[in-house]
Design a protein around this motif. Sequence first.
Motif, PDB file in Angstrom:
ATOM      1  N   ILE A  47      -7.949   0.598  -1.195  1.00  0.00           N
ATOM      2  CA  ILE A  47      -6.717   0.061  -0.600  1.00  0.00           C
ATOM      3  C   ILE A  47      -6.796  -1.464  -0.514  1.00  0.00           C
ATOM      4  O   ILE A  47      -5.836  -2.170  -0.815  1.00  0.00           O
TER       5      ILE A  47
ATOM      6  N   ALA B 207     -11.065   2.821   1.788  1.00  0.00           N
ATOM      7  CA  ALA B 207     -10.689   1.522   2.356  1.00  0.00           C
ATOM      8  C   ALA B 207     -10.859   0.414   1.319  1.00  0.00           C
ATOM      9  O   ALA B 207     -10.010  -0.485   1.226  1.00  0.00           O
TER      10      ALA B 207
ATOM     11  N   PRO C 272       1.998   4.807   1.044  1.00  0.00           N
ATOM     12  CA  PRO C 272       1.762   5.546   2.294  1.00  0.00           C
ATOM     13  C   PRO C 272       0.779   6.703   2.146  1.00  0.00           C
ATOM     14  O   PRO C 272       0.064   7.041   3.074  1.00  0.00           O
TER      15      PRO C 272
ATOM     16  N   ASP D 129      -1.953   6.690   0.400  1.00  0.00           N
ATOM     17  CA  ASP D 129      -3.312   6.150   0.511  1.00  0.00           C
ATOM     18  C   ASP D 129      -3.705   5.966   1.959  1.00  0.00           C
ATOM     19  O   ASP D 129      -4.824   6.299   2.359  1.00  0.00           O
ATOM     20  N   LEU D 130      -2.791   5.429   2.752  1.00  0.00           N
ATOM     21  CA  LEU D 130      -3.095   5.243   4.179  1.00  0.00           C
ATOM     22  C   LEU D 130      -3.265   6.580   4.885  1.00  0.00           C
ATOM     23  O   LEU D 130      -4.118   6.727   5.758  1.00  0.00           O
ATOM     24  N   ARG D 131      -2.469   7.561   4.494  1.00  0.00           N
ATOM     25  CA  ARG D 131      -2.593   8.892   5.101  1.00  0.00           C
ATOM     26  C   ARG D 131      -3.953   9.508   4.782  1.00  0.00           C
ATOM     27  O   ARG D 131      -4.613  10.059   5.655  1.00  0.00           O
TER      28      ARG D 131
ATOM     29  N   VAL E 228       0.852  -1.183   0.000  1.00  0.00           N
ATOM     30  CA  VAL E 228       0.000   0.000   0.000  1.00  0.00           C
ATOM     31  C   VAL E 228       0.885   1.228   0.000  1.00  0.00           C
ATOM     32  O   VAL E 228       1.860   1.316   0.742  1.00  0.00           O
TER      33      VAL E 228
ATOM     34  N   LEU F 245      -6.697   7.890   4.035  1.00  0.00           N
ATOM     35  CA  LEU F 245      -7.712   7.132   4.770  1.00  0.00           C
ATOM     36  C   LEU F 245      -7.757   7.574   6.234  1.00  0.00           C
ATOM     37  O   LEU F 245      -8.830   7.776   6.800  1.00  0.00           O
ATOM     38  N   ARG F 246      -6.594   7.742   6.837  1.00  0.00           N
ATOM     39  CA  ARG F 246      -6.538   8.180   8.230  1.00  0.00           C
ATOM     40  C   ARG F 246      -7.146   9.574   8.384  1.00  0.00           C
ATOM     41  O   ARG F 246      -7.896   9.835   9.328  1.00  0.00           O
TER      42      ARG F 246
END
Length: 156
Positions: A142, A139, A59, A61-63, A57, A65-66
């Motif tokens: 991802i 989500a 980073p 994308d995770l940021r 993934v 999402l968070r």
Amino acid sequence: MSYDSSPSYPEPTAHPPGPPYRRPSPPPQGHPWQPTPPAPRQPHREQYREQHREQLVHPGDLRSLRQAYQRQRRTTTLTALGYFSLFLLLSAFVPSFMTLTVADGLPIGLLLALLQLPVTWTAIVLYERTARHRVDPLADRIRRQVELDARREAAR
């Protein structure tokens, strides 16, 4: 040949006086004239780039999402707790306002207390709506990317 039973040297004691007994360290492997093996080399930038590409993934994308999830929590928390705090502040500091009657003996304080249930429901609906429209698509994207990368890795 005769055998002398008397020892010509003193009997060793269990522990010599002084600091505690330590076993000697094992001898080094190899010979002293052999060179020591070189230290492992640090990977080059290309290897770092490959490792970054191999991450499942990204980073960013995770940021995102968070951040979407944090925005969702803040919005719903401020909706529910903000209204409740306003009600408490009005009750504590402006009791004369809370005792005013709106219609037919219904005080404003009671009306605001009864409105707290619909405000809480609104916060719940807002939470579900933002989850459905903002958080869940991120989500899902991802999750699909991770599954696709796992399939590619298994095919290798």
